[in-house]
Motif scaffolding. Structure first.
Motif, PDB file in Angstrom:
ATOM      1  N   GLY A  81       0.810  -1.221   0.000  1.00 12.04           N
ATOM      2  CA  GLY A  81       0.000   0.000   0.000  1.00 12.04           C
ATOM      3  C   GLY A  81       0.834   1.256   0.000  1.00 12.04           C
ATOM      4  N   LEU A  82       2.044   1.158  -0.631  1.00  9.13           N
ATOM      5  CA  LEU A  82       2.883   2.343  -0.694  1.00  9.13           C
ATOM      6  C   LEU A  82       2.365   3.301  -1.756  1.00  9.13           C
ATOM      7  N   GLN A  83       2.585   4.560  -1.528  1.00  5.84           N
ATOM      8  CA  GLN A  83       2.206   5.597  -2.483  1.00  5.84           C
ATOM      9  C   GLN A  83       3.207   5.584  -3.640  1.00  5.84           C
ATOM     10  N   GLU A  84       2.808   6.257  -4.748  1.00  2.00           N
ATOM     11  CA  GLU A  84       3.643   6.274  -5.940  1.00  2.00           C
ATOM     12  C   GLU A  84       4.992   6.945  -5.683  1.00  2.00           C
ATOM     13  N   ASP A  85       4.979   8.008  -4.910  1.00  2.98           N
ATOM     14  CA  ASP A  85       6.255   8.689  -4.650  1.00  2.98           C
ATOM     15  C   ASP A  85       7.198   7.818  -3.793  1.00  2.98           C
ATOM     16  N   GLN A  86       6.516   7.016  -2.934  1.00  5.21           N
ATOM     17  CA  GLN A  86       7.338   6.106  -2.113  1.00  5.21           C
ATOM     18  C   GLN A  86       7.939   4.975  -2.985  1.00  5.21           C
ATOM     19  N   LYS A  87       7.086   4.516  -3.940  1.00  5.25           N
ATOM     20  CA  LYS A  87       7.591   3.477  -4.857  1.00  5.25           C
ATOM     21  C   LYS A  87       8.771   4.004  -5.697  1.00  5.25           C
ATOM     22  N   GLU A  88       8.637   5.261  -6.174  1.00  4.14           N
ATOM     23  CA  GLU A  88       9.686   5.858  -6.984  1.00  4.14           C
ATOM     24  C   GLU A  88      10.992   6.001  -6.182  1.00  4.14           C
ATOM     25  N   GLU A  89      10.818   6.406  -4.950  1.00  5.43           N
ATOM     26  CA  GLU A  89      11.998   6.581  -4.090  1.00  5.43           C
ATOM     27  C   GLU A  89      12.735   5.245  -3.894  1.00  5.43           C
ATOM     28  N   ARG A  90      11.884   4.225  -3.633  1.00  8.77           N
ATOM     29  CA  ARG A  90      12.483   2.898  -3.428  1.00  8.77           C
ATOM     30  C   ARG A  90      13.115   2.363  -4.726  1.00  8.77           C
ATOM     31  N   THR A  91      12.477   2.672  -5.849  1.00 13.50           N
ATOM     32  CA  THR A  91      13.038   2.228  -7.135  1.00 13.50           C
ATOM     33  C   THR A  91      14.412   2.862  -7.364  1.00 13.50           C
ATOM     34  N   GLN A  92      14.515   4.135  -7.099  1.00 10.36           N
ATOM     35  CA  GLN A  92      15.789   4.833  -7.264  1.00 10.36           C
ATOM     36  C   GLN A  92      16.871   4.258  -6.332  1.00 10.36           C
ATOM     37  N   SER A  93      16.436   3.891  -5.151  1.00 11.24           N
ATOM     38  CA  SER A  93      17.362   3.308  -4.178  1.00 11.24           C
ATOM     39  C   SER A  93      17.917   1.968  -4.694  1.00 11.24           C
ATOM     40  N   VAL A  94      17.022   1.157  -5.266  1.00 14.32           N
ATOM     41  CA  VAL A  94      17.447  -0.153  -5.811  1.00 14.32           C
ATOM     42  C   VAL A  94      18.422   0.066  -6.976  1.00 14.32           C
ATOM     43  N   LEU A  95      18.060   0.977  -7.862  1.00 13.30           N
ATOM     44  CA  LEU A  95      18.925   1.228  -9.020  1.00 13.30           C
ATOM     45  C   LEU A  95      20.316   1.726  -8.590  1.00 13.30           C
ATOM     46  N   LEU A  96      20.323   2.594  -7.558  1.00 14.44           N
ATOM     47  CA  LEU A  96      21.608   3.082  -7.050  1.00 14.44           C
ATOM     48  C   LEU A  96      22.465   1.932  -6.493  1.00 14.44           C
ATOM     49  N   HIS A  97      21.782   1.058  -5.790  1.00 18.46           N
ATOM     50  CA  HIS A  97      22.500  -0.090  -5.220  1.00 18.46           C
ATOM     51  C   HIS A  97      23.081  -0.969  -6.337  1.00 18.46           C
ATOM     52  N   LEU A  98      22.291  -1.187  -7.384  1.00 14.77           N
ATOM     53  CA  LEU A  98      22.744  -2.018  -8.507  1.00 14.77           C
ATOM     54  C   LEU A  98      23.928  -1.366  -9.223  1.00 14.77           C
ATOM     55  N   ARG A  99      23.831  -0.023  -9.397  1.00 22.25           N
ATOM     56  CA  ARG A  99      24.939   0.648 -10.071  1.00 22.25           C
ATOM     57  C   ARG A  99      26.233   0.550  -9.246  1.00 22.25           C
ATOM     58  N   ASN A 100      26.101   0.742  -7.938  1.00 19.55           N
ATOM     59  CA  ASN A 100      27.294   0.637  -7.070  1.00 19.55           C
ATOM     60  C   ASN A 100      27.893  -0.780  -7.096  1.00 19.55           C
ATOM     61  N   LEU A 101      27.014  -1.778  -7.107  1.00 21.84           N
ATOM     62  CA  LEU A 101      27.473  -3.169  -7.130  1.00 21.84           C
ATOM     63  C   LEU A 101      28.213  -3.476  -8.435  1.00 21.84           C
ATOM     64  N   LEU A 102      27.627  -3.061  -9.542  1.00 19.53           N
ATOM     65  CA  LEU A 102      28.257  -3.307 -10.844  1.00 19.53           C
ATOM     66  C   LEU A 102      29.579  -2.540 -10.981  1.00 19.53           C
ATOM     67  N   LYS A 103      29.577  -1.319 -10.449  1.00 16.40           N
ATOM     68  CA  LYS A 103      30.798  -0.534 -10.487  1.00 16.40           C
ATOM     69  C   LYS A 103      31.915  -1.211  -9.684  1.00 16.40           C
ATOM     70  N   GLN A 104      31.514  -1.741  -8.523  1.00 12.17           N
ATOM     71  CA  GLN A 104      32.493  -2.447  -7.682  1.00 12.17           C
ATOM     72  C   GLN A 104      33.050  -3.677  -8.417  1.00 12.17           C
ATOM     73  N   MET A 105      32.185  -4.396  -9.084  1.00 10.22           N
ATOM     74  CA  MET A 105      32.611  -5.577  -9.853  1.00 10.22           C
ATOM     75  C   MET A 105      33.561  -5.187 -10.977  1.00 10.22           C
TER      76      MET A 105
END
Length: 368
Positions: free
Chosen positions: A12-36
């Motif tokens: 039941g998260l709001q759209e802005d909350q979903k967007e925030e969480r999406t950006q957080s996931v993408l940031l994590h993925l970018r950092n992980l790939l960069k580390q690799m």
């Protein structure tokens, strides 16, 4: 991401909350790939550094071992090249180790031979790691030293045995430094087999052999003198045999006994001067006969007709006998020819005498 969107909708998260969480996931993925990527870049850099390091080490080993520089036969990946170079380095390090080990072993063996033979070690020049040719040179030198030691040791054994025998015969002990070294019980393993020492042993051996020859000659001369004196003094045969049996050889102690006997007999000789002079005159007469001396030549030696028997007269006769012996020995071949001629001449005379013997002819007629 779709699964996360569904979970977030069910929550039941709001759209802005979903967007925030999406950006957080993408940031994590970018950092992980960069580390690799960074880690793989580091691996690549490490492999390249290893290639460079192995290449340098390989070049150094090739120079030390006298081998041509290694070059890959075909293009390779960094990983394959690094593995290939490392394998080559390991192999060459093993070869270097084996060469150094072989060098040490050869040098140690060479050192033992050189110390015993007093020879310098083989000069390889300024060499850190030996080439195969260097090792072959050392092997050849070690083999030469081994054969040289065998040869010198055999010579040493022969000389040592001969010298020890001479020492026993001469009843003497070593007085020189080289002789004292030779007399040591362990000389066969400790004596320095230098060419100078071997030559010194040869000289010592020759010196001792000459001393032995002198002793042999002296003892022989003394025995002849003794026998001559015995004959002239008419010494009992059993006494002479007993003396000769007891005093055998030519050792100094034996020579001393012979000299003592000569002195004793000389003293007896003085007590029997006339007998000795008569014996010398008979010996002199025999020599005159052998040399075909006529009456005039014999009368030249006036002491032969002197009846005043003194030591001086004895000495004159002894000297004249010695002179005639030397004269006969120096012209022996000529006198033998004369003797042969005289024999033939007498044979011819006998033949002529029998030929002209009338009684022999008359007897022959009667037999017929």
């Amino acid at each position: 991401m779709q699964t996360l969107q569904n979970i977030w909708s069910e929550i039941g998260l709001q759209e802005d909350q979903k967007e925030e969480r999406t950006q957080s996931v993408l940031l994590h993925l970018r950092n992980l790939l960069k580390q690799m990527v960074n880690e793989e870049e580091e691996l690549k850099t490490t492999l390249q550094a290893n290639v460079e390091s192995c290449s340098q080490e390989l070049e150094k080993l090739c120079q030390e071992l006298g081998l041509p520089m290694y070059k890959p036969e075909k293009p390779m990946s960094i990983l394959m090249l690094e593995n290939e170079l490392r394998t080559k380095v390991d192999n060459l390090q093993l070869e270097k180790h084996e060469r150094m080990k072989n060098l040490k072993s050869l040098r140690e063996t060479e050192s033992v031979f050189c110390e015993r033979l007093c020879l310098p070690a083989h000069n390889l020049g300024d060499v850190t790691v030996p080439t195969k040719e260097h090792l072959k040179e050392l092997e050849a030198n070690v083999e030469y030293l081994r054969k040289e030691q065998v040869k010198r040791l055999n010579t040493f054994k022969e000389l040592r045995q001969s010298i020890h025998t001479s020492w026993r015969e001469l009843e003497t002990v070593p007085s020189t430094s080289i002789g004292q070294q030779l007399a040591q019980d362990d000389a066969e393993t400790t004596f320095k087999l230098s060419s100078q020492n071997i030559e010194a042993l040869r000289e010592l051996n020759l010196e001792l052999e000459n001393q032995q020859k002198k002793c042999i000659a002296e003892s022989s001369e003394l025995r002849e003198t003794i026998k001559s004196l015995w004959t002239k003094l008419e010494v009992d045969e059993s006494e002479t045999k007993a003396f000769l049996t007891k005093h055998v050889g030519c050792k100094p102690s034996v020579i001393t006994k012979l000299k003592t006997e000569v002195q004793r007999l000389q003293a007896l000789k003085l007590q029997h001067i006339q007998k000795f002079i008569d014996g010398l005159r008979k010996e002199l007469s025999d020599l005159w006969d052998k040399c075909y001396f006529g009456p005039a030549q014999r009368e030249e030696f006036t002491p032969a007709f002197d009846d005043n028997f003194t030591e001086e007269l004895l000495a004159l006769h002894e000297h004249q006998v010695e002179v005639m012996k030397n004269y006969y020995d120096g012209n022996k071949d000529i006198f033998k020819l004369v003797e042969k001629r005289e024999t033939l001449f007498k044979t011819m005379e006998e033949f002529e005498s029998r030929k002209n013997d009338t009684n022999r002819l008359a007897t022959a007629v009667e037999h017929c």
